[in-house]
Design an enzyme around this catalytic site. Structure first.
Site, PDB file in Angstrom:
ATOM      1  CG  ASP A  43       7.421 -12.489  -1.325  1.00 44.51           C
ATOM      2  OD1 ASP A  43       6.776 -12.148  -0.321  1.00 44.51           O
ATOM      3  OD2 ASP A  43       7.377 -11.862  -2.414  1.00 44.51           O
ATOM      4  CE1 TYR A 161      -7.174  -7.882   0.634  1.00 43.86           C
ATOM      5  CE2 TYR A 161      -8.767  -6.936   2.170  1.00 43.86           C
ATOM      6  CZ  TYR A 161      -7.562  -7.572   1.934  1.00 43.86           C
ATOM      7  OH  TYR A 161      -6.751  -7.901   2.989  1.00 43.86           O
ATOM      8  CE  LYS A 165      -7.066 -11.171   1.821  1.00 47.84           C
ATOM      9  NZ  LYS A 165      -5.915 -12.055   2.033  1.00 47.84           N
ATOM     10  CB  THR A 196       2.382  -3.504   7.009  1.00 46.19           C
ATOM     11  OG1 THR A 196       1.563  -2.883   6.007  1.00 46.19           O
ATOM     12  CG2 THR A 196       1.598  -4.612   7.671  1.00 46.19           C
TER      13      THR A 196
END
Lengths: 257, 71
Positions: A43, A161, A165, A196
Site C-alpha cells: 500500500d 468508476y 471495474k 468500511t
C-alpha cells in the site's frame, strides 16, 4: 492426529494483498492470516500498513512495503524481495483502487486516465510481476481482481468508476485463458455496498435517507468487510481449484433484481 | 550465449536446465504461448522477424540462437 477437514485452509500459502492499509483489503489480510497464510502487504499508506500489521496473526511471518503501485519498476523489485523473504507466491488479491462519483458531462480525459491507471493498470502489472518465473509458486496460484457491482450495473455518476471495474471483469476472463497452463486461476469478485470506515463517512452511507435507499437495494442489507474477505478465502484456497474466469457477486442480493 | 539462454528460458518460463542441443518442442513448457513469447523475444532482443514456416524448421535451441545471431 489427522488434520480436520478444511478445504479453505491457506496454510503454507503466500498471498499478496494490495491496498492492505485499510478497508476490505485490511480485513482480507486479517482473515487470510487467520487461515494460515503468509502475507505480502502492499500500500502507499505506510501508517495504515503498520496498523494492519498489528491486527494480523503471526506478524513476524509476513512482509509489508509502502509503495506506489503506479511505480511499476519499483513494484517489480519489491515483489522479488518479498518472495526472497516470504516465499513464492500462491495468491494475489488485487484490492487497491479508488472510487468516485462524477457526472458524464463533466468528466475530463485526465480523470479517466487516473482511474484507469489506478484501478486497472496497477492490478494488471502487479499480477504480471507476481506470476513471473521465480516469483510464482511452482504449483500455480489464484489471482482475484476486485471489481464491483458498478462493473455490471448502471448507476448515475458511476461511469468512470464502473468502466474500470468492468475492465477488470473482462481482464480476469482473458487472463484465466492465458494462465491456465501454469495452473493459475484468475477470477474477479464484485462486492455490493460495504460498510468500511471510509464509506461510512461518505454521503451515501452517512446521510440517513441515502443510506436507507442504499440498504433497500441490497436484499440482505449492507455488507461487512469480512463478507468479502471470506469470499476471497474461498477463491484463494484449494476449495475453488476448479473455478477460473468467473465473477463472484458478493452483494447481499443487489444483483438479483 | 549465456544471455540468449536466459532470454529463451524467460520466454518459455522454464526453470529447468536448457542445453543448446535440446529440442525445445520436447520441453513441458512448450506451448502456443511459449511460441509467441519466443517470437517476441527474437524480435525485441535481436531484431529478427521470423515467419512461422521458417520457425517450424528450427528444432534445437542452437538453431534458434543461430537464427537470432546470423542475420
Amino acid at each position: 492426529m489427522e488434520k480436520p477437514f478444511n478445504p479453505f485452509s491457506l496454510e503454507g500459502k503466500v498471498i499478496v494483498i494490495s491496498g492492505a492499509a485499510s478497508g476490505i483489503a485490511r480485513q482480507c489480510a486479517i482473515n487470510c492470516s487467520k487461515m494460515g497464510a503468509k502475507l505480502i502487504l502492499l500500500d502507499l499508506n505506510e501508517e495504515g500498513l503498520k496498523e494492519t500489521m498489528t491486527m494480523v496473526e503471526r506478524p513476524e511471518e509476513h512482509y509489508w512495503a509502502s509503495v506506489n503501485l503506479l511505480d511499476y519498476e519499483k513494484v517489480g523489485g519489491i515483489v522479488k524481495e518479498a518472495v526472497e523473504k516470504v516465499g513464492r507466491i500462491n495468491g494475489l488479491l488485487n484490492c487497491a483502487g479508488i472510487s468516485t462519483t462524477n457526472l458524464f458531462k463533466l468528466t475530463k480525459p485526465e480523470e479517466l486516465d487516473k482511474f484507469f491507471h489506478v484501478n486497472v493498470y496497477t492490478g494488471y502489472f502487479l499480477a504480471q510481476e507476481c506470476t513471473k518465473m521465480g516469483n510464482l509458486s511452482k504449483e500455480g496460484g489464484s489471482i482475484v481482481f476486485f471489481s464491483s457491482v458498478a462493473g455490471s450495473f448502471g448507476e448515475v455518476g458511476k461511469s468512470t468508476y464502473g468502466m474500470t471495474k468492468a475492465a477488470l471483469l473482462n481482464l480476469a476472463k482473458h487472463l484465466a485463458c492465458e494462465m491456465a497452463r501454469k495452473n493459475v486461476r484468475v477470477n474477479s469478485i464484485s462486492p455490493g455496498a460495504i460498510c468500511t470506515p471510509i464509506n461510512m463517512n461518505l454521503p451515501h452511507m452517512k446521510d440517513p435517507e441515502k443510506r436507507a435507499a442504499l440498504e433497500a437495494q441490497h436484499l440482505l442489507g449492507l455488507g461487512e468487510t469480512s463478507d468479502i474477505a471470506n469470499a476471497c478465502i474461498y477463491l484463494l484456497s484449494d476449495a475453488s481449484r476448479w473455478v477460473t474466469g468467473t465473477n463472484l457477486f458478493v452483494d447481499g442480493g443487489f444483483s438479483v433484481r | 550465449m549465456e544471455k540468449f539462454i536466459e532470454l529463451f528460458a524467460e520466454a518459455l518460463e522454464r526453470e529447468g536446465e536448457i542445453k543448446m542441443e535440446d529440442e525445445f518442442r520436447n520441453y513441458d513448457e512448450w506451448s502456443s504461448i511459449a511460441y509467441l513469447s519466443v517470437i517476441a523475444m527474437m524480435d525485441e532482443e535481436y531484431d529478427v522477424q521470423i515467419e512461422e514456416a521458417e520457425f517450424k524448421k528450427l528444432r534445437t535451441v542452437q538453431a534458434v540462437y543461430d537464427a537470432c545471431t546470423n542475420k
